[in-house]
Design a protein around this motif. Structure first.
Motif, short mmCIF file in Angstrom:
data_model
loop_
_atom_site.label_atom_id
_atom_site.label_comp_id
_atom_site.label_asym_id
_atom_site.label_seq_id
_atom_site.Cartn_x
_atom_site.Cartn_y
_atom_site.Cartn_z
N LYS A 1 12.79 2.74 -10.11
CA LYS A 1 11.42 2.60 -9.62
C LYS A 1 10.61 3.83 -9.99
N ILE A 2 9.33 3.60 -10.23
CA ILE A 2 8.41 4.71 -10.47
C ILE A 2 8.25 5.50 -9.17
N ILE A 3 8.24 6.83 -9.29
CA ILE A 3 7.86 7.64 -8.14
C ILE A 3 6.61 8.44 -8.50
N GLY A 4 5.60 8.33 -7.63
CA GLY A 4 4.39 9.16 -7.79
C GLY A 4 4.55 10.35 -6.85
N GLY A 5 3.87 10.30 -5.70
CA GLY A 5 4.01 11.36 -4.70
C GLY A 5 5.24 11.19 -3.84
N GLY A 6 5.81 9.99 -3.82
CA GLY A 6 7.03 9.72 -3.06
C GLY A 6 6.81 9.54 -1.56
N THR A 7 5.55 9.55 -1.11
CA THR A 7 5.31 9.51 0.34
C THR A 7 5.65 8.14 0.94
N ASP A 8 5.65 7.12 0.12
CA ASP A 8 6.03 5.79 0.60
C ASP A 8 7.46 5.47 0.20
N LEU A 9 7.77 5.68 -1.06
CA LEU A 9 9.08 5.30 -1.59
C LEU A 9 10.21 6.06 -0.91
N LEU A 10 10.08 7.37 -0.78
CA LEU A 10 11.16 8.16 -0.17
C LEU A 10 11.32 7.80 1.30
N ALA B 1 0.10 12.15 -1.98
CA ALA B 1 0.00 10.72 -2.33
C ALA B 1 -0.91 10.51 -3.53
N THR B 2 -0.49 9.62 -4.43
CA THR B 2 -1.34 9.31 -5.58
C THR B 2 -2.20 8.08 -5.28
N VAL B 3 -3.31 7.99 -6.00
CA VAL B 3 -4.18 6.82 -5.78
C VAL B 3 -3.45 5.53 -6.15
N GLY C 1 -0.28 4.98 -6.07
CA GLY C 1 0.71 4.73 -5.03
C GLY C 1 0.06 4.15 -3.78
N ASP C 2 -1.15 4.60 -3.48
CA ASP C 2 -1.84 4.07 -2.30
C ASP C 2 -2.09 2.57 -2.45
N VAL C 3 -2.53 2.20 -3.65
CA VAL C 3 -2.81 0.78 -3.91
C VAL C 3 -1.51 -0.03 -3.91
N GLY D 1 -3.36 -0.41 2.52
CA GLY D 1 -4.06 0.77 2.01
C GLY D 1 -5.56 0.76 2.24
N ASP D 2 -6.12 1.95 2.29
CA ASP D 2 -7.57 2.09 2.46
C ASP D 2 -8.33 1.96 1.14
N ILE D 3 -7.66 2.29 0.03
CA ILE D 3 -8.40 2.38 -1.24
C ILE D 3 -8.64 1.02 -1.88
N LEU E 1 3.87 -0.22 -15.29
CA LEU E 1 3.29 0.80 -14.43
C LEU E 1 1.79 0.89 -14.64
N VAL E 2 1.11 1.28 -13.58
CA VAL E 2 -0.33 1.51 -13.65
C VAL E 2 -0.54 2.91 -14.20
N THR E 3 -1.40 3.03 -15.21
CA THR E 3 -1.67 4.37 -15.75
C THR E 3 -3.07 4.86 -15.40
N PHE F 1 -15.40 1.61 6.28
CA PHE F 1 -15.09 2.03 7.66
C PHE F 1 -13.79 1.38 8.07
N LYS F 2 -12.91 2.19 8.69
CA LYS F 2 -11.65 1.62 9.18
C LYS F 2 -11.47 1.87 10.65
N LEU F 3 -10.89 0.88 11.32
CA LEU F 3 -10.50 1.04 12.72
C LEU F 3 -8.99 1.06 12.76
C1 FAD Z 1 2.19 9.60 7.74
C2 FAD Z 1 1.49 8.71 6.74
C3 FAD Z 1 0.15 8.41 6.94
C4 FAD Z 1 -0.53 7.60 6.02
N1 FAD Z 1 -1.83 7.27 6.24
C5 FAD Z 1 -2.47 6.47 5.37
C6 FAD Z 1 -3.84 6.11 5.59
O1 FAD Z 1 -4.47 6.52 6.54
N2 FAD Z 1 -4.42 5.29 4.67
C7 FAD Z 1 -3.74 4.79 3.58
O2 FAD Z 1 -4.32 4.05 2.78
N3 FAD Z 1 -2.46 5.13 3.36
C8 FAD Z 1 -1.83 5.96 4.22
N4 FAD Z 1 -0.53 6.28 4.00
C9 FAD Z 1 0.16 5.74 2.83
C10 FAD Z 1 0.06 6.70 1.70
O3 FAD Z 1 -1.25 6.81 1.26
C11 FAD Z 1 0.97 6.14 0.61
O4 FAD Z 1 2.30 6.36 1.04
C12 FAD Z 1 0.72 6.83 -0.69
O5 FAD Z 1 -0.59 6.65 -1.15
C13 FAD Z 1 1.65 6.31 -1.75
O6 FAD Z 1 1.44 7.08 -2.91
P1 FAD Z 1 2.63 7.88 -3.55
O7 FAD Z 1 2.12 8.49 -4.78
O8 FAD Z 1 3.28 8.78 -2.57
O9 FAD Z 1 3.56 6.64 -3.89
P2 FAD Z 1 5.13 6.56 -4.02
O10 FAD Z 1 5.76 6.67 -2.68
O11 FAD Z 1 5.58 7.47 -5.07
O12 FAD Z 1 5.23 5.05 -4.55
C14 FAD Z 1 4.82 3.97 -3.72
C15 FAD Z 1 5.14 2.66 -4.45
O13 FAD Z 1 4.28 2.50 -5.55
C16 FAD Z 1 5.02 2.46 -6.76
N5 FAD Z 1 4.23 3.23 -7.72
C17 FAD Z 1 3.67 4.45 -7.52
N6 FAD Z 1 2.91 4.78 -8.57
C18 FAD Z 1 3.02 3.76 -9.45
C19 FAD Z 1 2.44 3.50 -10.73
N7 FAD Z 1 1.61 4.38 -11.32
N8 FAD Z 1 2.74 2.34 -11.34
C20 FAD Z 1 3.57 1.44 -10.75
N9 FAD Z 1 4.14 1.63 -9.56
C21 FAD Z 1 3.85 2.77 -8.91
C22 FAD Z 1 6.37 3.07 -6.45
O14 FAD Z 1 7.40 2.57 -7.30
C23 FAD Z 1 6.55 2.63 -5.02
O15 FAD Z 1 6.99 1.28 -4.98
C24 FAD Z 1 0.17 7.10 4.89
C25 FAD Z 1 1.52 7.42 4.68
C26 FAD Z 1 2.18 8.21 5.58
C27 FAD Z 1 3.63 8.53 5.34
#
Ligand code: FAD
Length: 337
Positions: free
Chosen positions: A32-41, A114-116, A118-120, A168-170, A218-220, A236-238
């Motif tokens: 799997k692709i890892i960007g910032g890893g905040t979701d995947l890890l 977090a990457t954009v 990854g957020d999507v 996601g918000d974005i 992968l999204v570039t 606006f988010k609630l």
């Molecule tokens: C405590 C906490 C609070 C948060 N609050 C918010 C919030 O308020 N609003 C919000 O929108 N989000 C929130 N998030 C989510 C956060 O924004 C996402 O975890 C983050 O954006 C994911 O990006 P990343 O780069 O870390 O992704 P990763 O963890 O690296 O990857 C996430 C997923 O996307 C895939 N991926 C990543 N990049 C690519 C790519 N370029 N092409 C294909 N696949 C890809 C990975 O394989 C994985 O499946 C929160 C997360 C945490 C842990």
């Protein structure tokens, strides 16, 4: 293995986008692709089985960390650009208010990693999926949320097997701004609209997902067209825990104007469906109205925005999210001047 113990994994630093595709293809779903890893890890640490790959493919070294703006082309955001960098970019602040607002709600530590992209592309936050229940998303054949605890991160606009909402918000803002993404895959590079990238719950590579991305794509880059003159946008988010939580409901609005009269409108709801939910009857309620909007026009647009909603009634139920969605629309529209 005990819970919360990170499984061993291989780490591969891709040298180019096509190299990343080759690696993903070689390991056929086990990478799997890892960007910032905040979701995947997070998911790997929680041992959500189907989301624990054997290999992580790091794409942060591919020169995809940029935000570029030109008046003719609009905004181009590299996939590994952080949420925080987008939020503080001067052009984003000048031309894309809704994007600034959508990137402002992340906790600072997350926004800086977090990457954009990854957020999507982050996984849903349904607690059954994250709790490794054998639901549709985890390879099973039931949606526990539909009949269980569905208060927060579940749909009020129906489901297709899975009732989890895209969190996601974005993404809602990208839909409203008419964005598209560049995707690298085995066949080379292609452009996908947001609707193609996030079609709603579907089967891809034999898995239930709301994303239209294959395991070896992968999204570039994310591209947002330049706004026509007189465009305004707001988001606006609630959320249950204010700014540091996922949306119970959110609203992204974009209007184009002729003088102070609205000539075109886009309204998308977030946090209420498995993909950002477009609200055409709310858009119609805004066209030909004068800015700033009167409370009666705002109220009508908010009511229209939730038409067709069908909250869950089994289990805990989530009917309150209809009111939340209306409130988010009202707050977003009140931002327009
Ligand atoms: C405590 C906490 C609070 C948060 N609050 C918010 C919030 O308020 N609003 C919000 O929108 N989000 C929130 N998030 C989510 C956060 O924004 C996402 O975890 C983050 O954006 C994911 O990006 P990343 O780069 O870390 O992704 P990763 O963890 O690296 O990857 C996430 C997923 O996307 C895939 N991926 C990543 N990049 C690519 C790519 N370029 N092409 C294909 N696949 C890809 C990975 O394989 C994985 O499946 C929160 C997360 C945490 C842990």
């Amino acid at each position: 293995m005990s819970n919360n113990e990170l499984a061993k994994f291989g780490y591969i630093q891709a040298q180019s986008a096509s190299d990343a595709v080759s690696i993903l293809t070689k390991y056929a779903g086990n990478a799997k692709i890892i960007g910032g890893g905040t979701d995947l890890l997070y998911m790997m640490k929680d041992n959500v089985d189907l989301h624990v790959p054997e290999y992580l493919v790091d794409i942060t070294n591919l020169g995809l960390d940029y935000v570029k703006y030109t008046a003719s082309d609009g905004l181009r955001i590299g996939a590994t650009t952080t949420v925080g960098k987008v939020q503080s970019d001067p052009n984003v602040n000048q031309y894309y208010t809704a994007l600034v607002q959508a990137t402002s709600g992340h906790p600072p530590g997350i926004a800086n990693a977090a990457t954009v992209a990854g957020d999507v592309l982050q996984e849903v936050w349904c607690w059954y999926m994250r709790g490794n229940y054998d639901c549709w998303r985890n390879g099973g054949n039931v949606c526990y949320a539909a009949i269980g605890d569905n208060r927060y991160y579940q749909s009020i606009f129906g489901g297709n097997l899975c009732y989890a909402v895209n969190p996601g918000d974005i993404a809602p803002v990208l839909f409203a701004l008419g964005a598209d993404v560049t995707v690298q895959g085995p066949g080379g590079s292609k452009t996908m609209t947001m609707e193609q990238l996030m079609p709603g719950v579907t089967l891809v590579d034999g898995r239930v997902t709301e994303l239209g991305l294959h395991y070896n794509e992968l999204v570039t880059e994310i591209h947002i067209p330049a706004p026509a003159s007189g465009t305004q946008s707001a988001y606006f988010k609630l959320a249950d825990r204010g700014g540091i939580d996922f949306a119970l409901a959110s609203a992204a609005v974009v209007v184009t104007t002729n003088g102070s009269t609205i000539s075109g409108a886009k309204v998308y709801l977030g946090g209420v469906a498995n993909t950002p939910h477009r609200a055409p009857s709310a858009e119609s309620a805004l066209v030909n109205q004068t800015l700033p909007l009167s409370t009666s026009v705002i109220a009508q647009a908010a009511t229209n925005a939730v038409s067709g909603s069908n909250p869950l009634t089994w289990g805990t139920g989530n009917g309150f999210k209809v009111q939340e969605a209306m409130a988010a629309v009202k707050k977003a529209l009140a931002n327009l001047t």
